[in-house]
Design a protein around this motif. Structure first.
Motif: not given
Length: 108
Positions: A85-108
């Motif tokens: 339920w909490l996962g469904e409440q996350r905003t699209p912006a939060e999801s994009r920020a999470d994906r960006l953080g993962i991307h930056l972590t992998r490529h730094v």
């Protein structure tokens, strides 16, 4: 609306009480006899049984009687409905920020 809303409501109501949340934290480490839980909270057995009844009705815990000892356990996966339920409440912006953080972590 998700069709599991009633289950989410039950679990959230059962965890609204600080004593019941503390019981869940204890049971996350392993099963415990009702008498030990009651003693830990300086609570009478009937009072602890009421708290456990709320948790059991919500499907958060299970209990088993062996002789004169009733042992309570956290039901595996009992809190998964909250995670979903909490996962469904996350905003699209939060999801994009999470994906960006993962991307930056992998490529730094």
């Amino acid at each position: 609306m998700p069709n599991y809303r009633a289950e989410v409501d039950l679990v959230l109501r059962s965890l609204a009480d600080p004593t019941r949340r503390a019981v869940v934290e204890i049971l996350a480490k392993g099963p415990a006899p009702v008498s030990a839980l009651a003693a830990r909270f300086s609570m009478t057995l009937p009072s602890m049984l009421q708290h456990l009844g709320v948790l059991e009705e919500a499907g958060v815990v299970t209990s088993e009687k062996n002789g004169r000892v009733r042992t309570v356990s956290l039901r595996p996966g009992a809190l998964d409905v909250l995670h979903l339920w909490l996962g469904e409440q996350r905003t699209p912006a939060e999801s994009r920020a999470d994906r960006l953080g993962i991307h930056l972590t992998r490529h730094v």
